[in-house]
Design a protein around this motif. Structure first.
Motif, PDB file in Angstrom:
ATOM      1  N   LEU A   1      19.796 -53.266   7.415  1.00  0.00           N
ATOM      2  CA  LEU A   1      20.511 -54.294   8.176  1.00  0.00           C
ATOM      3  C   LEU A   1      21.978 -54.350   7.777  1.00  0.00           C
ATOM      4  O   LEU A   1      22.856 -54.557   8.620  1.00  0.00           O
ATOM      5  N   ALA A   2      22.266 -54.149   6.496  1.00  0.00           N
ATOM      6  CA  ALA A   2      23.669 -54.119   6.042  1.00  0.00           C
ATOM      7  C   ALA A   2      24.409 -52.947   6.669  1.00  0.00           C
ATOM      8  O   ALA A   2      25.596 -53.052   6.999  1.00  0.00           O
ATOM      9  N   ASP A   3      23.711 -51.819   6.861  1.00  0.00           N
ATOM     10  CA  ASP A   3      24.340 -50.633   7.457  1.00  0.00           C
ATOM     11  C   ASP A   3      24.542 -50.769   8.960  1.00  0.00           C
ATOM     12  O   ASP A   3      25.125 -49.881   9.589  1.00  0.00           O
ATOM     13  N   SER A   4      24.049 -51.862   9.555  1.00  0.00           N
ATOM     14  CA  SER A   4      24.307 -52.079  10.985  1.00  0.00           C
ATOM     15  C   SER A   4      25.810 -52.181  11.239  1.00  0.00           C
ATOM     16  O   SER A   4      26.289 -51.855  12.327  1.00  0.00           O
ATOM     17  N   PHE A   5      26.566 -52.601  10.232  1.00  0.00           N
ATOM     18  CA  PHE A   5      28.027 -52.655  10.341  1.00  0.00           C
ATOM     19  C   PHE A   5      28.598 -51.256  10.564  1.00  0.00           C
ATOM     20  O   PHE A   5      29.534 -51.072  11.350  1.00  0.00           O
ATOM     21  N   ARG A   6      28.033 -50.253   9.900  1.00  0.00           N
ATOM     22  CA  ARG A   6      28.516 -48.866  10.040  1.00  0.00           C
ATOM     23  C   ARG A   6      28.265 -48.326  11.448  1.00  0.00           C
ATOM     24  O   ARG A   6      29.046 -47.526  11.961  1.00  0.00           O
ATOM     25  N   VAL A   7      27.149 -48.759  12.041  1.00  0.00           N
ATOM     26  CA  VAL A   7      26.852 -48.344  13.416  1.00  0.00           C
ATOM     27  C   VAL A   7      27.939 -48.852  14.361  1.00  0.00           C
ATOM     28  O   VAL A   7      28.461 -48.119  15.205  1.00  0.00           O
ATOM     29  N   SER A   8      28.314 -50.129  14.201  1.00  0.00           N
ATOM     30  CA  SER A   8      29.391 -50.707  15.009  1.00  0.00           C
ATOM     31  C   SER A   8      30.712 -49.998  14.748  1.00  0.00           C
ATOM     32  O   SER A   8      31.509 -49.789  15.657  1.00  0.00           O
ATOM     33  N   ASP A   9      30.937 -49.638  13.497  1.00  0.00           N
ATOM     34  CA  ASP A   9      32.163 -48.935  13.114  1.00  0.00           C
ATOM     35  C   ASP A   9      32.269 -47.589  13.835  1.00  0.00           C
ATOM     36  O   ASP A   9      33.349 -47.197  14.286  1.00  0.00           O
ATOM     37  N   ASP A  10      31.145 -46.890  13.952  1.00  0.00           N
ATOM     38  CA  ASP A  10      31.124 -45.611  14.682  1.00  0.00           C
ATOM     39  C   ASP A  10      31.433 -45.810  16.160  1.00  0.00           C
ATOM     40  O   ASP A  10      32.193 -45.055  16.766  1.00  0.00           O
ATOM     41  N   MET A  11      30.805 -46.830  16.754  1.00  0.00           N
ATOM     42  CA  MET A  11      30.970 -47.075  18.187  1.00  0.00           C
ATOM     43  C   MET A  11      32.319 -47.713  18.520  1.00  0.00           C
ATOM     44  O   MET A  11      32.748 -47.692  19.671  1.00  0.00           O
ATOM     45  N   GLY A  12      32.962 -48.291  17.537  1.00  0.00           N
ATOM     46  CA  GLY A  12      34.253 -48.928  17.762  1.00  0.00           C
ATOM     47  C   GLY A  12      35.413 -48.078  17.299  1.00  0.00           C
ATOM     48  O   GLY A  12      36.015 -47.337  18.069  1.00  0.00           O
ATOM     49  N   LYS A  13      35.713 -48.174  16.007  1.00  0.00           N
ATOM     50  CA  LYS A  13      36.886 -47.524  15.422  1.00  0.00           C
ATOM     51  C   LYS A  13      36.846 -46.009  15.547  1.00  0.00           C
ATOM     52  O   LYS A  13      37.812 -45.391  15.991  1.00  0.00           O
TER      53      LYS A  13
ATOM     54  N   CYS B   1      15.577 -59.532  13.519  1.00  0.00           N
ATOM     55  CA  CYS B   1      16.466 -58.504  12.950  1.00  0.00           C
ATOM     56  C   CYS B   1      17.928 -58.942  13.042  1.00  0.00           C
ATOM     57  O   CYS B   1      18.716 -58.736  12.111  1.00  0.00           O
ATOM     58  N   VAL B   2      18.305 -59.538  14.192  1.00  0.00           N
ATOM     59  CA  VAL B   2      19.677 -60.036  14.356  1.00  0.00           C
ATOM     60  C   VAL B   2      19.969 -61.118  13.326  1.00  0.00           C
ATOM     61  O   VAL B   2      21.001 -61.094  12.643  1.00  0.00           O
ATOM     62  N   LEU B   3      19.026 -62.069  13.199  1.00  0.00           N
ATOM     63  CA  LEU B   3      19.188 -63.142  12.214  1.00  0.00           C
ATOM     64  C   LEU B   3      19.216 -62.577  10.800  1.00  0.00           C
ATOM     65  O   LEU B   3      20.008 -63.006   9.951  1.00  0.00           O
ATOM     66  N   GLY B   4      18.371 -61.574  10.557  1.00  0.00           N
ATOM     67  CA  GLY B   4      18.323 -60.945   9.234  1.00  0.00           C
ATOM     68  C   GLY B   4      19.633 -60.278   8.878  1.00  0.00           C
ATOM     69  O   GLY B   4      20.096 -60.352   7.729  1.00  0.00           O
ATOM     70  N   ALA B   5      20.257 -59.630   9.865  1.00  0.00           N
ATOM     71  CA  ALA B   5      21.546 -58.979   9.617  1.00  0.00           C
ATOM     72  C   ALA B   5      22.609 -60.003   9.238  1.00  0.00           C
ATOM     73  O   ALA B   5      23.431 -59.775   8.345  1.00  0.00           O
ATOM     74  N   LEU B   6      22.591 -61.150   9.921  1.00  0.00           N
ATOM     75  CA  LEU B   6      23.549 -62.216   9.595  1.00  0.00           C
ATOM     76  C   LEU B   6      23.289 -62.754   8.192  1.00  0.00           C
ATOM     77  O   LEU B   6      24.234 -63.076   7.460  1.00  0.00           O
ATOM     78  N   CYS B   7      22.020 -62.830   7.818  1.00  0.00           N
ATOM     79  CA  CYS B   7      21.672 -63.335   6.479  1.00  0.00           C
ATOM     80  C   CYS B   7      22.060 -62.346   5.385  1.00  0.00           C
ATOM     81  O   CYS B   7      22.246 -62.743   4.227  1.00  0.00           O
ATOM     82  N   THR B   8      22.150 -61.060   5.720  1.00  0.00           N
ATOM     83  CA  THR B   8      22.534 -60.073   4.699  1.00  0.00           C
ATOM     84  C   THR B   8      24.042 -60.079   4.424  1.00  0.00           C
ATOM     85  O   THR B   8      24.475 -59.493   3.435  1.00  0.00           O
ATOM     86  N   ILE B   9      24.823 -60.725   5.282  1.00  0.00           N
ATOM     87  CA  ILE B   9      26.285 -60.689   5.110  1.00  0.00           C
ATOM     88  C   ILE B   9      26.713 -61.189   3.734  1.00  0.00           C
ATOM     89  O   ILE B   9      27.487 -60.507   3.039  1.00  0.00           O
ATOM     90  N   PRO B  10      26.242 -62.366   3.262  1.00  0.00           N
ATOM     91  CA  PRO B  10      26.655 -62.804   1.924  1.00  0.00           C
ATOM     92  C   PRO B  10      26.263 -61.809   0.825  1.00  0.00           C
ATOM     93  O   PRO B  10      27.039 -61.556  -0.099  1.00  0.00           O
ATOM     94  N   ILE B  11      25.046 -61.237   0.943  1.00  0.00           N
ATOM     95  CA  ILE B  11      24.586 -60.270  -0.053  1.00  0.00           C
ATOM     96  C   ILE B  11      25.461 -59.023  -0.008  1.00  0.00           C
ATOM     97  O   ILE B  11      25.869 -58.477  -1.043  1.00  0.00           O
ATOM     98  N   ASN B  12      25.772 -58.587   1.210  1.00  0.00           N
ATOM     99  CA  ASN B  12      26.607 -57.405   1.372  1.00  0.00           C
ATOM    100  C   ASN B  12      28.009 -57.649   0.810  1.00  0.00           C
ATOM    101  O   ASN B  12      28.601 -56.764   0.176  1.00  0.00           O
TER     102      ASN B  12
END
Length: 458
Positions: free
Chosen positions: A233-245, A415-426
């Motif tokens: 779930l923390a790596d979901s940020f990297r997926v967005s990074d690929d599709m964006g930047k 999963c969406v909620l879980g990803a948001l919950c991982t933000i502080p841990i990440n």
């Protein structure tokens, strides 16, 4: 079932809705008098504390360039493209070498993935290809006319003393080892990377087009069995990074302003030889980044390749932390290298220093609540935009990675909620990685656990 354009429009609507709500609630958009800070910080806190508070607030803007690239990349280009369609016959594609680099610690994983990737290529109709495994230790790959195993000799040294993956990749380019022609293509994969038919079709289209000697596409991490939900779930940020930047810099500008990843790298042989992986010890920790910057400085162009590949996120939090630490140390070595002109690494430097100053930026979130300071409306708006959009990056990454039809509505929303919950841990892990990376030993290449079966055995 929604079509591609409808999905993209819904994603854009969700993005703008979240941004507006976040702007209003955080005070980025002033809706009433309570949104304004009515104190004089110079009188209230004193000169030095006020200067520090404003400095912490301004550090937030180091992330603005990459946030803007991610924002426009996710909005300008269809975020949910249809299945990749071949633009020419696979039989007409130039020769493609799929090169897997490994230390040889997980031979069973390598053998299994080589077979899967070879079958994926054949299922897509690709005929003119070779799967090449480059290893520090023998993996004893079964003999096959479409496979080749290269073991890097222990006494092999490059001219500049390159180490780790750079050393292995450079060995492949030596005249007595290389069997490829200058017009052939290499697809660089890590040992755990899996091709999909979509990515093979994308690669075929890319090499048939032939306009750019370097290319890269999307990697997702939530496929098949998920080993560690937290890191995935923390790596979901990297997926967005690929599709964006990544997509914006390659499709619009054809330049690696913010570098690229070390896997799903497609290169033409003559260009790879010219750029070289022989970049000394400083170019060996983040060899992918150093290579991209050298290619950028040499005037080579890049393009985005349609179609995703599959990888798995680190299996443990320690591996996740070690991975981030190595990336930070390696990219800093690239940014500080005198061999790469400043104009080519400027945006990368701003990006990595937004990472280096992350502990200070994180503390700003705490101090902003405890010690509010008045700022121009534009500053408050942009700070809220940066924070709100980075939160959405996790949401989009989950939407892109997890199939609604596979998981169902309840699990998908979880999963969406879980990803948001991982933000502080990440955030905590990234901060620890920064501090450890700055004070820890440099020039170290940590390899994370890759084989699920080995993990289960242990």
């Amino acid at each position: 079932m929604l079509n591609s354009i409808s999905k993209h429009l819904l994603h854009c609507a969700l993005l703008f809705t979240l941004l507006i709500v976040f702007e209003v609630f955080s005070g980025g958009i002033k809706v009433n008098e309570n949104s304004f800070v009515a104190i004089d910080p110079w009188e209230e806190y004193g000169t030095v504390p006020t200067l520090l508070l404003y400095t912490l607030r301004l550090l937030t803007f180091l992330t603005l360039p990459q946030v803007l690239f991610n924002f426009f990349g996710l909005v300008f280009y269809n975020a949910f493209p249809e299945k990749v369609v071949l633009k020419g016959s696979p039989l007409l594609a130039p020769f493609i070498c799929i090169r897997v680099v490994t230390r040889g610690d997980y031979p069973d994983l390598v053998k299994s993935n080589v077979l899967r990737n070879m079958n994926t290529c054949l299922d897509t109709g690709l005929e003119n290809f070779l799967v090449e495994v480059v290893s520090d230790k023998p993996v004893n790959l079964p003999k096959h006319r479409r496979t080749r195993e290269i073991v890097v000799p222990k006494d092999y040294k490059t001219k500049t003393g390159a180490l780790f993956k750079s050393r292995a990749l450079q060995y492949c380019l030596e005249d007595n080892v290389n069997v490829l022609n200058n017009n052939d293509w290499v697809v660089h994969l890590d040992e755990e990377t899996l091709l999909t038919e979509n990515s093979v079709r994308g690669i075929i289209n890319f090499v048939l087009d032939g306009k750019h000697p370097f290319g890269q596409g999307l990697i997702t991490y939530a496929n098949e069995n998920v080993v560690n939900w937290l890191t995935t779930l923390a790596d979901s940020f990297r997926v967005s990074d690929d599709m964006g930047k990544l997509r914006l810099q390659f499709k619009m500008f054809h330049k690696p302003y913010f570098s690229w990843k070390g896997s799903y790298v497609v290169t033409q042989v003559h260009a790879e030889k010219e750029v070289s992986f022989d970049n000394g010890i400083d170019g060996s920790v983040a060899e992918d980044c150093f290579f991209a910057m050298r290619a950028f400085a040499a005037g080579y162009t890049f393009n985005f390749i349609e179609g995703e590949m599959y990888e798995k996120s680190p299996f443990t939090l320690l591996d996740f932390l070690q991975q981030r630490k190595r990336w930070l140390q390696g990219i800093l070595l690239v940014v500080h290298s005198k061999t790469i002109p400043l104009r080519n690494k400027l945006l990368l430097g701003i990006s990595v220093y937004s990472w280096v100053t992350m502990p200070l930026s994180t503390s700003n979130m705490i101090f902003a609540g405890l010690y509010p300071i008045p700022c121009p409306n534009l500053v408050d708006f942009l700070c809220a935009f940066i924070a709100g959009f980075n939160i959405y990056m996790y949401v989009f990454g989950v939407i892109k990675s997890f199939s609604l039809y596979r998981f169902g509505v309840v699990k998908f929303l979880a999963c969406v909620l879980g990803a948001l919950c991982t933000i502080p841990i990440n955030v905590v892990i990234e901060n620890v990685a920064v501090i450890w990376g700055l004070v820890g030993k440099k020039h170290k290449f940590y390899v994370v656990q890759k084989d699920v079966r080995a993990l289960v055995t242990v």
